[in-house]
Design a protein around this motif. Sequence first.
Motif, PDB file in Angstrom:
ATOM      1  N   SER A   1       0.843  -1.200   0.000  1.00  0.00           N
ATOM      2  CA  SER A   1       0.000   0.000   0.000  1.00  0.00           C
ATOM      3  C   SER A   1       0.876   1.248   0.000  1.00  0.00           C
ATOM      4  O   SER A   1       0.596   2.230  -0.709  1.00  0.00           O
ATOM      5  CB  SER A   1      -0.926   0.004   1.219  1.00  0.00           C
ATOM      6  N   GLN A   2       1.942   1.236   0.795  1.00  0.00           N
ATOM      7  CA  GLN A   2       2.873   2.361   0.803  1.00  0.00           C
ATOM      8  C   GLN A   2       3.667   2.422  -0.496  1.00  0.00           C
ATOM      9  O   GLN A   2       3.914   3.503  -1.038  1.00  0.00           O
ATOM     10  CB  GLN A   2       3.826   2.235   1.989  1.00  0.00           C
TER      11      GLN A   2
ATOM     12  N   GLY B   1       3.486   6.559  -6.821  1.00  0.00           N
ATOM     13  CA  GLY B   1       2.695   7.777  -6.971  1.00  0.00           C
ATOM     14  C   GLY B   1       1.231   7.564  -7.271  1.00  0.00           C
ATOM     15  O   GLY B   1       0.554   8.462  -7.791  1.00  0.00           O
ATOM     16  N   TYR B   2       0.653   6.396  -6.918  1.00  0.00           N
ATOM     17  CA  TYR B   2      -0.764   6.150  -7.152  1.00  0.00           C
ATOM     18  C   TYR B   2      -1.613   6.957  -6.162  1.00  0.00           C
ATOM     19  O   TYR B   2      -1.236   7.131  -5.011  1.00  0.00           O
ATOM     20  CB  TYR B   2      -1.097   4.668  -6.981  1.00  0.00           C
ATOM     21  N   GLU B   3      -2.788   7.427  -6.619  1.00  0.00           N
ATOM     22  CA  GLU B   3      -3.776   8.011  -5.716  1.00  0.00           C
ATOM     23  C   GLU B   3      -4.385   6.886  -4.879  1.00  0.00           C
ATOM     24  O   GLU B   3      -4.345   5.711  -5.275  1.00  0.00           O
ATOM     25  CB  GLU B   3      -4.872   8.702  -6.522  1.00  0.00           C
TER      26      GLU B   3
ATOM     27  N   ARG C   1      -6.763   4.555  -6.761  1.00  0.00           N
ATOM     28  CA  ARG C   1      -6.050   3.730  -7.732  1.00  0.00           C
ATOM     29  C   ARG C   1      -5.245   2.638  -7.030  1.00  0.00           C
ATOM     30  O   ARG C   1      -5.154   1.505  -7.503  1.00  0.00           O
ATOM     31  CB  ARG C   1      -5.128   4.612  -8.576  1.00  0.00           C
ATOM     32  N   ALA C   2      -4.642   3.001  -5.871  1.00  0.00           N
ATOM     33  CA  ALA C   2      -3.885   1.997  -5.108  1.00  0.00           C
ATOM     34  C   ALA C   2      -4.811   0.886  -4.617  1.00  0.00           C
ATOM     35  O   ALA C   2      -4.459  -0.298  -4.652  1.00  0.00           O
ATOM     36  CB  ALA C   2      -3.183   2.660  -3.927  1.00  0.00           C
ATOM     37  N   GLY C   3      -6.003   1.273  -4.134  1.00  0.00           N
ATOM     38  CA  GLY C   3      -6.963   0.263  -3.689  1.00  0.00           C
ATOM     39  C   GLY C   3      -7.377  -0.659  -4.822  1.00  0.00           C
ATOM     40  O   GLY C   3      -7.469  -1.875  -4.655  1.00  0.00           O
ATOM     41  N   LEU C   4      -7.623  -0.078  -6.005  1.00  0.00           N
ATOM     42  CA  LEU C   4      -8.008  -0.888  -7.158  1.00  0.00           C
ATOM     43  C   LEU C   4      -6.861  -1.794  -7.606  1.00  0.00           C
ATOM     44  O   LEU C   4      -7.091  -2.908  -8.080  1.00  0.00           O
ATOM     45  CB  LEU C   4      -8.443   0.027  -8.312  1.00  0.00           C
ATOM     46  N   ALA C   5      -5.622  -1.310  -7.439  1.00  0.00           N
ATOM     47  CA  ALA C   5      -4.467  -2.124  -7.836  1.00  0.00           C
ATOM     48  C   ALA C   5      -4.353  -3.380  -6.986  1.00  0.00           C
ATOM     49  O   ALA C   5      -3.766  -4.379  -7.421  1.00  0.00           O
ATOM     50  CB  ALA C   5      -3.188  -1.295  -7.723  1.00  0.00           C
TER      51      ALA C   5
ATOM     52  N   TYR D   1       3.555  -3.538 -13.325  1.00  0.00           N
ATOM     53  CA  TYR D   1       2.465  -3.827 -12.386  1.00  0.00           C
ATOM     54  C   TYR D   1       1.964  -5.266 -12.532  1.00  0.00           C
ATOM     55  O   TYR D   1       1.471  -5.863 -11.572  1.00  0.00           O
ATOM     56  CB  TYR D   1       1.306  -2.844 -12.591  1.00  0.00           C
ATOM     57  N   LEU D   2       2.101  -5.842 -13.727  1.00  0.00           N
ATOM     58  CA  LEU D   2       1.590  -7.197 -13.950  1.00  0.00           C
ATOM     59  C   LEU D   2       2.224  -8.204 -12.980  1.00  0.00           C
ATOM     60  O   LEU D   2       1.551  -9.131 -12.518  1.00  0.00           O
ATOM     61  CB  LEU D   2       1.854  -7.629 -15.389  1.00  0.00           C
ATOM     62  N   LEU D   3       3.499  -8.020 -12.658  1.00  0.00           N
ATOM     63  CA  LEU D   3       4.151  -8.920 -11.716  1.00  0.00           C
ATOM     64  C   LEU D   3       3.537  -8.781 -10.327  1.00  0.00           C
ATOM     65  O   LEU D   3       3.277  -9.782  -9.650  1.00  0.00           O
ATOM     66  CB  LEU D   3       5.655  -8.619 -11.654  1.00  0.00           C
ATOM     67  N   LEU D   4       3.276  -7.548  -9.915  1.00  0.00           N
ATOM     68  CA  LEU D   4       2.654  -7.327  -8.615  1.00  0.00           C
ATOM     69  C   LEU D   4       1.227  -7.855  -8.593  1.00  0.00           C
ATOM     70  O   LEU D   4       0.787  -8.441  -7.596  1.00  0.00           O
ATOM     71  CB  LEU D   4       2.671  -5.828  -8.296  1.00  0.00           C
TER      72      LEU D   4
END
Length: 529
Positions: free
Chosen positions: A296-297, A304-306, A309-313, A364-367
């Motif tokens: 999350s951090q 730099g995600y909002e 956007r971080a929650g959706l990720a 991001y695909l790896l995460l």
Amino acid sequence: MSSTVLTNQSPTNQSRRWTGLAVLVLAITLVAVDATVLSLAIPSISETLRPNGTQLLWIGDAYSFVLAGLLVSMGSLSDRIGRKKLLLIGSSAFGAASLLAAYAPGPGWLIVARALLGVAGATIMPSTLSLIRSLFPDDRERATAIGIWGAAATAGAALGPVVGGVLLEHFWWGSVFLLNIPVLLLLLVFGAWLLPESRDPKPGRWDVLSVALSMAGVIGVVYAIKEAAAHGVARWDVPLAALVGAAALTVFVRRQLRLDTPLLDVRLFGDRRFTAAVLASLIALVGLSGVVFVTSQYLQLVRGYEPLRAGLAELPAFVGAVVGGLLTARLVRRSGARAALTFCLLAMGLGVGVLGWLQQDTTYLLLAASFLLVGTAEGVVYTLAADLVLSAAPAEKAGAASAVSETAYELGTALGIALVGSVVGSLYASGLAVPAGTAPAAAARAGESLGGAVETAHGLSQSLAEPLLASAKESFVHGMNVAGVLAAVLLIGAAAMAWRLLRGLSAPVATTPVQQPAPEKVDVQKVDA
């Protein structure tokens, strides 16, 4: 001999039983979401209520502290006064505390409201799992029901940041609590209609001293872990809390062995299925909560995600948890509980270990793949662990046994954040290079956390801010890499522990419905597959 008393007969209509399960899923999802939904609202709360540092810590921690401390006591109480009754009472209290939290006029009120939410949540969580035993006397149906319940429990926590992000995009911070009200109204109406009542026919007295000892022990240990992670062990309150917590738990265990009707039958830990399930659940949550805490951090402060956007990720973890919970029964029927639990702990270790190779610009695909793998494996582990816990306990003690499983969930969450947080924080502080010319106060603030460095950089000149941020992000990612590898090793160790403890065990064949206390559930007779 009857092992449990049903004051209302379990619904015989199949659709009514599954609708009753939907009520229980609603309850467990609500409690799980409430544990994580507040995280994104902290900045807004800080700006509005202006709490000091200690008050802000308690706003975040009061819920989980009280919830973890009371789960065993409330699980035992549900066996005595009735699981449906306690669930409905707790749901009403949860609604009242949600209103108090949403409109809290100051930080003190919000801390009290969060603590009351923890008390109410502790009455809800163990009741949901033990009521499934009454609703579904058929082994195979119960296995599917517990899979759905487990998916809701693990997915709820993963969904919390997404829900919080959506609400905070449009409303004030109190909306994250008001969301509870319409859900609780549905829960109260349909719960009173659809759920059967059940309790222990010979409950004995509810030992108040045991309640106090269990709460003091769990809260003391959790407090010590969290404070040690945040501030180190040099402060006097950390060793004192650890000592008090350990002493209280020791006295609690000894007292339970002497009582005729203990609050928690600690002899259940003599059953290797029970011990393996509790430890697997606890260690799996260490891995999951550590991943969520760090990533999350990473998503917000490094990439730099909002917040939304971080929650959706992080949604792949939610999807995986749902899928894992629903597939648990089928997986266990094919491979056996021993192989399923071991394999999924190993899979969690692999998914968490991906953090060891993440960089600032990693795709991001790896995460996302890591989130999906960890979420799916955790859905299986949590659901199967709950299944094994109930199969090892007599039916009349279902509430207390469920509470042990839930306590492992809460302790695992606290330990994961504390352990992973301490590793990342230590390596971050030691690796940070503050540019020459930075004011001492600003340098100290930047050294506390990555968030502190980002905040500090806003007040510096570009020539100082850019190298400070570059060093801060690099140090944080390095700490995250090391923490990911250590968490993976821990989960691999848990897999070896589960494989060893479940070796050679087979559960007795379950008999018919609620009259028999024989261990039931997801084909655990295949545990030695």
